[in-house]
Design a protein around this motif. Structure first.
Motif, mmCIF file in Angstrom:
data_model
loop_
_atom_site.group_PDB
_atom_site.id
_atom_site.type_symbol
_atom_site.label_atom_id
_atom_site.label_comp_id
_atom_site.label_asym_id
_atom_site.label_seq_id
_atom_site.Cartn_x
_atom_site.Cartn_y
_atom_site.Cartn_z
ATOM 1 N N VAL A 1 11.116 1.280 -15.558
ATOM 2 C CA VAL A 1 10.344 2.459 -15.946
ATOM 3 C C VAL A 1 9.527 2.950 -14.757
ATOM 4 O O VAL A 1 8.930 2.149 -14.035
ATOM 5 C CB VAL A 1 9.403 2.134 -17.124
ATOM 6 N N ILE A 2 9.507 4.253 -14.542
ATOM 7 C CA ILE A 2 8.631 4.860 -13.544
ATOM 8 C C ILE A 2 7.330 5.258 -14.232
ATOM 9 O O ILE A 2 7.338 6.020 -15.203
ATOM 10 C CB ILE A 2 9.276 6.095 -12.893
ATOM 11 N N TRP A 3 6.219 4.722 -13.730
ATOM 12 C CA TRP A 3 4.888 5.099 -14.201
ATOM 13 C C TRP A 3 4.171 5.868 -13.091
ATOM 14 O O TRP A 3 4.339 5.549 -11.913
ATOM 15 C CB TRP A 3 4.061 3.874 -14.551
ATOM 16 N N ARG A 4 3.388 6.839 -13.470
ATOM 17 C CA ARG A 4 2.517 7.528 -12.512
ATOM 18 C C ARG A 4 1.084 7.067 -12.759
ATOM 19 O O ARG A 4 0.575 7.165 -13.874
ATOM 20 C CB ARG A 4 2.628 9.038 -12.673
ATOM 21 N N LEU A 5 0.449 6.558 -11.708
ATOM 22 C CA LEU A 5 -0.908 6.048 -11.812
ATOM 23 C C LEU A 5 -1.818 6.777 -10.844
ATOM 24 O O LEU A 5 -1.365 7.283 -9.799
ATOM 25 C CB LEU A 5 -0.961 4.549 -11.512
ATOM 26 N N ASN A 6 -3.095 6.809 -11.168
ATOM 27 C CA ASN A 6 -4.082 7.331 -10.232
ATOM 28 C C ASN A 6 -4.188 6.402 -9.029
ATOM 29 O O ASN A 6 -4.136 5.175 -9.171
ATOM 30 C CB ASN A 6 -5.443 7.457 -10.906
ATOM 31 N N SER A 7 -4.360 6.981 -7.861
ATOM 32 C CA SER A 7 -4.433 6.177 -6.635
ATOM 33 C C SER A 7 -5.567 5.165 -6.672
ATOM 34 O O SER A 7 -5.473 4.080 -6.115
ATOM 35 C CB SER A 7 -4.599 7.089 -5.420
ATOM 36 N N GLU A 8 -6.644 5.494 -7.377
ATOM 37 C CA GLU A 8 -7.782 4.576 -7.460
ATOM 38 C C GLU A 8 -7.450 3.318 -8.258
ATOM 39 O O GLU A 8 -8.167 2.321 -8.173
ATOM 40 C CB GLU A 8 -8.970 5.282 -8.100
ATOM 41 N N ASN A 9 -6.344 3.335 -9.014
ATOM 42 C CA ASN A 9 -5.933 2.172 -9.788
ATOM 43 C C ASN A 9 -4.935 1.291 -9.052
ATOM 44 O O ASN A 9 -4.482 0.283 -9.596
ATOM 45 C CB ASN A 9 -5.322 2.603 -11.126
ATOM 46 N N THR B 1 -2.143 10.467 -6.795
ATOM 47 C CA THR B 1 -1.396 9.599 -7.703
ATOM 48 C C THR B 1 -0.273 8.926 -6.918
ATOM 49 O O THR B 1 0.047 9.325 -5.794
ATOM 50 C CB THR B 1 -0.785 10.372 -8.878
ATOM 51 N N PHE B 2 0.331 7.910 -7.522
ATOM 52 C CA PHE B 2 1.502 7.266 -6.923
ATOM 53 C C PHE B 2 2.455 6.858 -8.030
ATOM 54 O O PHE B 2 2.066 6.713 -9.196
ATOM 55 C CB PHE B 2 1.107 6.057 -6.063
ATOM 56 N N GLU C 1 7.176 18.620 -11.010
ATOM 57 C CA GLU C 1 5.904 18.304 -11.663
ATOM 58 C C GLU C 1 5.547 16.822 -11.592
ATOM 59 O O GLU C 1 4.473 16.427 -12.037
ATOM 60 C CB GLU C 1 5.970 18.727 -13.145
ATOM 61 N N ILE C 2 6.445 16.010 -11.033
ATOM 62 C CA ILE C 2 6.238 14.552 -11.059
ATOM 63 C C ILE C 2 5.116 14.136 -10.117
ATOM 64 O O ILE C 2 4.182 13.429 -10.510
ATOM 65 C CB ILE C 2 7.536 13.817 -10.681
ATOM 66 N N LYS C 3 5.188 14.549 -8.867
ATOM 67 C CA LYS C 3 4.207 14.112 -7.881
ATOM 68 C C LYS C 3 2.959 14.987 -7.950
ATOM 69 O O LYS C 3 3.041 16.212 -7.877
ATOM 70 C CB LYS C 3 4.816 14.144 -6.481
#
Length: 218
Positions: free
Chosen positions: A73-81, A11-12, A5-7
């Motif tokens: 820490v691993i953060w998941r961000l939207n690619s547009e950010n 997102t990245f 569910e991570i990827k």
């Protein structure tokens, strides 16, 4: 959350190890950041380099070092950010460059994440070599890192290592961050304060720091 569910599309994954450990800090410029897990980066050490006027001292970087590791820490961000994150890290000003490294989580295995490393890094040093005062972070920067480590429940031994890091006593932008943290919870005060509030200028006196260090370690 399980590994499958991570990827997600568009997102990245970003591995933070400095001020962006603190969720309040990263959400200022990157509101889409979503916490995934704490993680360990092997064969690198945490160091501080290149003076930042904003922070009042050098900022965090990674230095390749055998048998060392850094928690983050691993953060998941939207690619547009991604562009917003690049701007915060000073990529266009050639302060940091982006790379991708494998980090290891306690329960979900390894992930390859976007990581930022300073373009110019300090030279390697031995475990018992003294750390030059130019590589002491500001009190504020160190506290922000520790707050992030405590928030995400890093291993106790690593938090103790962070607490032992020497700082240069500078406050940098601490007052501004206190106000931001307060206003994120409460409505700002609308009172008018007459006149200007005097403030002692914040300067890093390297000569004075070295003299104090020589007295402490003759």
């Amino acid at each position: 959350m399980i590994k499958s569910e991570i990827k997600k599309p568009n997102t990245f994954l970003y591995f933070a190890y400095g001020s962006n450990l603190w969720s309040f800090r990263i959400h200022i410029n990157n509101p889409s950041a979503e916490f995934i897990s704490i993680a360990r980066l092997d064969n690198y050490r945490l160091d501080f380099w290149r003076y930042s006027k904003f922070w009042g001292g050098p900022t965090a970087t990674l230095v390749a070092t055998a048998n060392s590791h850094v928690w983050g820490v691993i953060w998941r961000l939207n690619s547009e950010n991604m562009a917003d994150l690049d701007e915060q890290e000073g990529v266009h000003n050639k302060i940091y460059y982006e790379t991708y490294l494998k980090v290891f989580t306690p329960y979900m295995g390894a992930f390859t994440c976007r990581v930022y490393v300073q373009k110019i890094n300090p030279l390697p040093r031995g475990d018992n070599d003294p750390i030059p005062v130019e590589q002491w972070p500001s009190w504020t920067y160190k506290e922000v890192i520790i707050i992030g480590a405590l928030e995400h429940e890093f291993p106790e031994y690593y938090i103790q290592l962070l607490e032992k890091i020497k700082h240069n006593e500078e406050k940098g932008c601490f007052k501004m961050f206190c106000l931001l943290r307060r206003f994120s919870r409460d409505k700002p005060c609308e009172c008018r304060v007459p006149g200007r509030i005097p403030r002692k200028p914040l300067k890093l006196n390297l000569r004075l720091k070295r003299m104090k260090r020589k007295k402490m370690h003759p």
